[in-house]
Design an enzyme around this catalytic site. Structure first.
Site, PDB file in Angstrom:
ATOM      1  CE1 TYR A 179      -4.076   1.923   0.455  1.00 16.05           C
ATOM      2  CE2 TYR A 179      -2.879   3.068   2.193  1.00 16.05           C
ATOM      3  CZ  TYR A 179      -3.968   2.977   1.347  1.00 16.05           C
ATOM      4  OH  TYR A 179      -4.953   3.940   1.393  1.00 16.05           O
ATOM      5  CE  LYS A 200      -3.723   4.497  -1.994  1.00 10.90           C
ATOM      6  NZ  LYS A 200      -4.759   4.913  -2.954  1.00 10.90           N
TER       7      LYS A 200
END
Length: 275
Positions: free
Chosen positions: A169, A173
């Site tokens: 993640y 991002k």
């Protein structure tokens, strides 16, 4: 022909931005689940907006291309709100990389081909990208500029290197922010702008999954120690999204705005700093 605002991900943040930038325009709401789009469309249409819905799987280029085609049949695409994604508690590392990294890259590539002159877009990234330790310049450039269909072949994104969902993640991002910077060059050639917002803990169904999941205690600690001392609201993200997509933000492109109540500041320089 109508001006179209495409909203990918029919959740609270996408809706909050759409409400501020879509008066007099047509909103095309796209979500993986039709029922999510229908529920959001009901709320928006009852508030006076013109809305239609469709489904999209952003891990599929063909699905994104079908969304682009549907939007262009309605009118001129003047706005894109890319708020779709999965969180660390919702998916495996592989799924997160396919949706949050690859999917976002394809969205920006495909909509960058059709965005209208004067148009603008916002990508919802995350504070997590700002807590990832610095990558090498070569890795940054690879995340920013590698053709989307080659992204997941990068050596530092392989399973042996990315072993847990949070790491996937954070990389995704960080990749979103870098991709926005690179795509701003391409979008600029069409007279359009693209930016990112990196929210912290915003009270949405996704955040509630995190707060009740295995990382919930850590999330609550982040809120308590942050400078603001609370979670954020979708409307606060919506206000910044409206600035970035509107004329008051006409000099802003290729940027990423961290909105986390001071959590990242506490992580690097305060009581959340790794010991």
């Amino acid at each position: 022909m109508k001006n179209v605002i495409v909203v990918i991900g029919a959740g609270s943040i996408g809706q909050a931005i759409a409400r501020r930038v879509s008066a007099g325009k047509h909103i095309l709401l796209a979500d993986l689940k039709q029922e999510n789009g229908d529920a959001a469309a009901k709320v928006l249409s009852e508030a006076g907006f013109e809305v239609s819905t469709t489904t999209v799987d952003i891990s599929s280029r063909m699905s994104i291309q079908a969304l682009v085609e549907k939007a262009t049949l309605i009118g001129s695409i003047t706005g894109l709100i890319q708020a779709a994604g999965v969180s660390p508690s919702q998916a495996s590392p592989s799924t997160i990389l396919h949706v949050d990294l690859y999917g976002n890259a394809v969205v920006l590539e495909e909509f960058g081909k059709v965005i209208a002159s004067g148009g603008s877009g916002v990508v919802i990234a995350s504070q997590s990208g700002h807590r990832l330790p610095a990558l090498t310049p070569e890795q940054d450039k690879a995340l920013a500029t590698t053709p989307a269909d080659e992204l997941l072949s990068l050596d530092f994104l392989q399973p042996a290197q990315v072993k847990d969902s949070l790491h996937a993640y954070q990389l995704s991002k960080r990749g979103n922010s870098l991709r926005v910077m690179a795509e701003a060059v391409t979008w600029g050639k069409r007279g359009a702008r693209i930016n990112a917002i990196s929210p912290g803990i915003i009270i949405t169904p996704l955040a509630k999954d995190e707060l009740s999941g295995p990382r919930g205690e850590g999330y609550r600690k982040m809120i308590d120690i942050s400078a603001v001392g609370r979670a954020g609201t979708p409307d606060e993200i919506g206000s910044v999204g409206a600035l970035l997509m509107g004329q008051d933000g006409a000099f802003i492109t290729g940027s990423d705005f961290l909105m986390d109540g001071g959590v990242t500041a506490a992580y690097w320089y305060g009581d959340l700093a790794p010991k």
